[in-house]
Structures are given as C-alpha cells and as structure tokens.
Design a protein around this motif. Sequence first.
Motif, mmCIF file in Angstrom:
data_model
loop_
_atom_site.group_PDB
_atom_site.id
_atom_site.type_symbol
_atom_site.label_atom_id
_atom_site.label_comp_id
_atom_site.label_asym_id
_atom_site.label_seq_id
_atom_site.Cartn_x
_atom_site.Cartn_y
_atom_site.Cartn_z
ATOM 1 N N ILE A 15 0.840 -1.211 0.000
ATOM 2 C CA ILE A 15 0.000 0.000 0.000
ATOM 3 C C ILE A 15 0.869 1.252 0.000
ATOM 4 C CG2 ILE A 15 -1.649 1.336 1.372
ATOM 5 C CD1 ILE A 15 -2.840 -1.341 2.293
ATOM 6 N N ALA A 16 1.941 1.224 0.807
ATOM 7 C CA ALA A 16 2.834 2.384 0.888
ATOM 8 C C ALA A 16 3.554 2.620 -0.439
ATOM 9 C CB ALA A 16 3.843 2.183 2.014
ATOM 10 N N MET A 17 4.012 1.544 -1.090
ATOM 11 C CA MET A 17 4.699 1.693 -2.371
ATOM 12 C C MET A 17 3.758 2.248 -3.432
ATOM 13 S SD MET A 17 7.376 -1.513 -2.741
ATOM 14 C CE MET A 17 6.224 -2.836 -2.397
ATOM 15 N N ARG A 18 2.529 1.761 -3.426
ATOM 16 C CA ARG A 18 1.540 2.282 -4.376
ATOM 17 C C ARG A 18 1.242 3.753 -4.096
ATOM 18 N NH1 ARG A 18 -2.996 -2.596 -4.495
ATOM 19 N NH2 ARG A 18 -1.922 -3.968 -5.987
ATOM 20 N N LYS A 19 1.120 4.094 -2.823
ATOM 21 C CA LYS A 19 0.821 5.479 -2.456
ATOM 22 C C LYS A 19 1.926 6.411 -2.928
ATOM 23 C CE LYS A 19 -0.493 8.375 1.492
ATOM 24 N NZ LYS A 19 -0.729 8.413 2.962
ATOM 25 N N ASP A 20 3.176 5.974 -2.818
ATOM 26 C CA ASP A 20 4.301 6.788 -3.286
ATOM 27 C C ASP A 20 4.213 7.078 -4.779
ATOM 28 O OD1 ASP A 20 5.413 6.927 -0.762
ATOM 29 O OD2 ASP A 20 6.830 5.281 -1.100
ATOM 30 N N LEU A 21 3.531 6.210 -5.508
ATOM 31 C CA LEU A 21 3.365 6.380 -6.954
ATOM 32 C C LEU A 21 2.038 7.047 -7.309
ATOM 33 C CD1 LEU A 21 4.667 2.875 -8.118
ATOM 34 C CD2 LEU A 21 5.896 5.051 -8.234
ATOM 35 N N ASP A 31 -7.592 2.296 -13.872
ATOM 36 C CA ASP A 31 -6.535 2.259 -14.885
ATOM 37 C C ASP A 31 -6.425 0.889 -15.546
ATOM 38 O OD1 ASP A 31 -5.985 4.890 -14.441
ATOM 39 O OD2 ASP A 31 -4.211 4.556 -13.192
ATOM 40 N N VAL A 32 -6.677 -0.165 -14.798
ATOM 41 C CA VAL A 32 -6.687 -1.505 -15.389
ATOM 42 C C VAL A 32 -7.774 -1.593 -16.458
ATOM 43 C CG1 VAL A 32 -7.272 -3.922 -14.942
ATOM 44 C CG2 VAL A 32 -5.641 -2.746 -13.472
ATOM 45 N N GLN A 33 -8.931 -1.025 -16.179
ATOM 46 C CA GLN A 33 -10.016 -1.040 -17.158
ATOM 47 C C GLN A 33 -9.663 -0.198 -18.384
ATOM 48 O OE1 GLN A 33 -12.560 -3.184 -16.955
ATOM 49 N NE2 GLN A 33 -11.472 -3.830 -15.083
ATOM 50 N N CYS A 61 5.572 0.380 -14.030
ATOM 51 C CA CYS A 61 5.685 1.538 -14.924
ATOM 52 C C CYS A 61 5.407 2.849 -14.192
ATOM 53 C CB CYS A 61 4.739 1.383 -16.116
ATOM 54 S SG CYS A 61 5.255 0.121 -17.303
ATOM 55 N N LYS A 62 5.466 2.806 -12.881
ATOM 56 C CA LYS A 62 5.308 3.991 -12.032
ATOM 57 C C LYS A 62 3.996 4.716 -12.298
ATOM 58 C CE LYS A 62 10.227 4.891 -11.263
ATOM 59 N NZ LYS A 62 11.308 5.908 -11.302
ATOM 60 N N ASN A 63 2.940 3.939 -12.471
ATOM 61 C CA ASN A 63 1.589 4.474 -12.608
ATOM 62 C C ASN A 63 1.401 5.265 -13.900
ATOM 63 O OD1 ASN A 63 -1.046 4.679 -11.632
ATOM 64 N ND2 ASN A 63 -0.667 6.610 -10.588
ATOM 65 N N SER A 64 2.202 4.963 -14.911
ATOM 66 C CA SER A 64 2.089 5.651 -16.194
ATOM 67 C C SER A 64 1.301 4.787 -17.180
ATOM 68 C CB SER A 64 3.472 5.945 -16.783
ATOM 69 O OG SER A 64 3.372 6.352 -18.128
ATOM 70 N N LEU A 65 0.137 5.268 -17.582
ATOM 71 C CA LEU A 65 -0.661 4.541 -18.561
ATOM 72 C C LEU A 65 0.046 4.457 -19.902
ATOM 73 C CD1 LEU A 65 -4.251 5.858 -17.783
ATOM 74 C CD2 LEU A 65 -3.566 3.436 -17.811
ATOM 75 N N GLU A 66 0.673 5.547 -20.305
ATOM 76 C CA GLU A 66 1.316 5.564 -21.613
ATOM 77 C C GLU A 66 2.502 4.604 -21.665
ATOM 78 O OE1 GLU A 66 0.128 6.883 -24.389
ATOM 79 O OE2 GLU A 66 -1.554 7.275 -23.050
ATOM 80 N N ARG A 67 3.288 4.569 -20.602
ATOM 81 C CA ARG A 67 4.418 3.628 -20.580
ATOM 82 C C ARG A 67 3.908 2.189 -20.513
ATOM 83 N NH1 ARG A 67 8.632 1.726 -16.804
ATOM 84 N NH2 ARG A 67 10.437 1.241 -18.101
ATOM 85 N N SER A 68 2.826 1.969 -19.801
ATOM 86 C CA SER A 68 2.246 0.631 -19.731
ATOM 87 C C SER A 68 1.779 0.174 -21.109
ATOM 88 C CB SER A 68 1.076 0.608 -18.746
ATOM 89 O OG SER A 68 1.505 0.919 -17.430
#
Length: 307
Positions: A15-21, A31-33, A61-68
């Motif tokens: 959760i903490a790692m996700r929050k940092d991103l 975003d998955v959808q 991908c550090k929460n980047s849709l475009e990079r994903s």
Amino acid sequence: MKITLWELPNEEDIIAMRKDLGMSEASLRQDVQILKHWLRQQPHLPDDIDETRLERLLFYCKNSLERSKQKLEQYFSLKSAAPEVFLNRDATDPLLYEQNKIVFNNPLPRLTEDNNRVCLLKVVDPSRLKELDVEAWMKRTFMCYDLRMTYEHSANDLYLDDLENCDASFLKYVTPTLLSKIVSYGNMAYPYRIKQVVIYKPPKVLEAFINICKTLVNKKLASRVVTVSNNEELHKYISKSCLPKEYGGDEERSLDEIRDAIDKELMKNKAWFDAEEKNKSDESKRIGNSSSTVAEMTGSFRKIAFD
C-alpha cells in the motif's frame, strides 16, 4: 496462479509503495479497465490479459498509462518477432534448465529490507560456455520474468553479476554486442526498475569488457554499476539477509537448491505457459507500420546470436 518461491512485501508495504506512486485501489481498478479498453481497440494485440498482470505492469511503470501501453505493445510484438525466445516455452525441456548449470541467472527468494529483488547472474562453469545455448538461456530467463509479472511486488531490482570464475575465454562467447541485445530484449519486454548493478570479483582481463558494456546502456544505468572484490564490500550494497551462503549471506538454500526450486516452479506452471502462447501480436491485423525498434532489434540480434 499460486507461487510460494519468492518472498513478497507485506500488505502495508505494498500500500505504501503504491501510495508513493500516486496509486490507490480505486485508481488502480480504473486504470486496469483503461488498459483493457485500449487493448480491445488494438486489433493486432490480444485483449484477454489477466488483470493481475496489468496491475503489476502499472506498478512497475510507475503508474504511467502511456508507458504501460508501450510495454504491452513491445512485449506482444516481441513474442511474434522472436518466437525462438518468447514462444514454445516448455518448462519440462531439459535444454532450458541445463543452461543454468553453465550460467546461473535467477531472482533470489528473499527481498531486501526495502523490498528490492536481487537477481543473481553467475558463470558457474566457464569451461562449458561453448555449450551455452543463448536462445534457450534467454527463454528460461524471461519465463521467470513472466512469473514475476503475474505474482510479485518489488520496489526495484538489484543485479548481482558474479564474474569470479571468468577468464579470457569468456570474451569468445559473451561479446559486448551480444550482451547489449540481451539487455535490450529485457528492457523492451519488461518494466522492472534497476536500482543497482553490482559486479562481483571481476578479473583484470574483463576490465575493458565492463567499460565497453557501460557505454552500451544509458548513462543513468551506467552510473549505477559498481564493482566489489569481496563479500564485505558486497554487503554494503546488498543485505546479507537475502544473499545465499556462498556470498556470506543468511539464505540457507544453496544456489543449486534455489535453481532447482525455480525449475520446479516453472514446470508446475507449464499449463499457464501453454495458455499464454496465444497472447502475441497478430501482425496481419496491425493498422499502420510495426514497431521499427522491435523489428530492428530482433533482426540484428538473430544475426548475432542464432545464425
């Protein structure tokens, strides 16, 4: 898919790692959808992709849709462009696991205290380098990467490259150009973040080789390459808690035991790898030109490695 081989961060750390991103459960689901919708709009790409894999992709991908999206495009295109590496992945094929008796290349079971995954490369038997099947070696390596993408969260990767057993003959079989192509395949297909590359006990004869290799990667990665000459120096960069006993670490399993456990895990998931065969690009349905980067890379690599 249930894998118990690799240690995972606890739920609070995830959760903490996700929050940092800037990620939350709600934003991640959304975003998955978005990615699934995007895949359905690409006639040449598969759209029946496990949501867990898409979650991991967004994370790495550090929460980047475009990079994903870019990674999905490159990964599925590479599977079609380089089937000798990314398809026909039969984990029960002895050729695959025999390669790791020559050059060990595996993610280690334990995480560091800050949730980084250590990936160890070790030339186990330099006298057998002439027997190394680069195609099969890469195939098994990327099978491990795929399992990780469906399973784990780790903050970054730490690469430990053990060159202690190498001598001048190493340069006959592993050239800087070949190494560059292998790294490029991995970088194109997978989004793992490299925090550090530690080169362990490199012989003097390979100093020029290492310096050349640094010029073949981007400056940011090259600046993260360090060399160490003993275990005491190694422990400054990689915690003893996750290192095998061969490196003065606390991991009780030997390298042979770790390798054998990973081979068993790959075999156990044979049905999953078989099902994944269909998930590749269909170039006959592509609108517009294919990725020139993928096409150029696979062509030049095949000429070097497989002719």
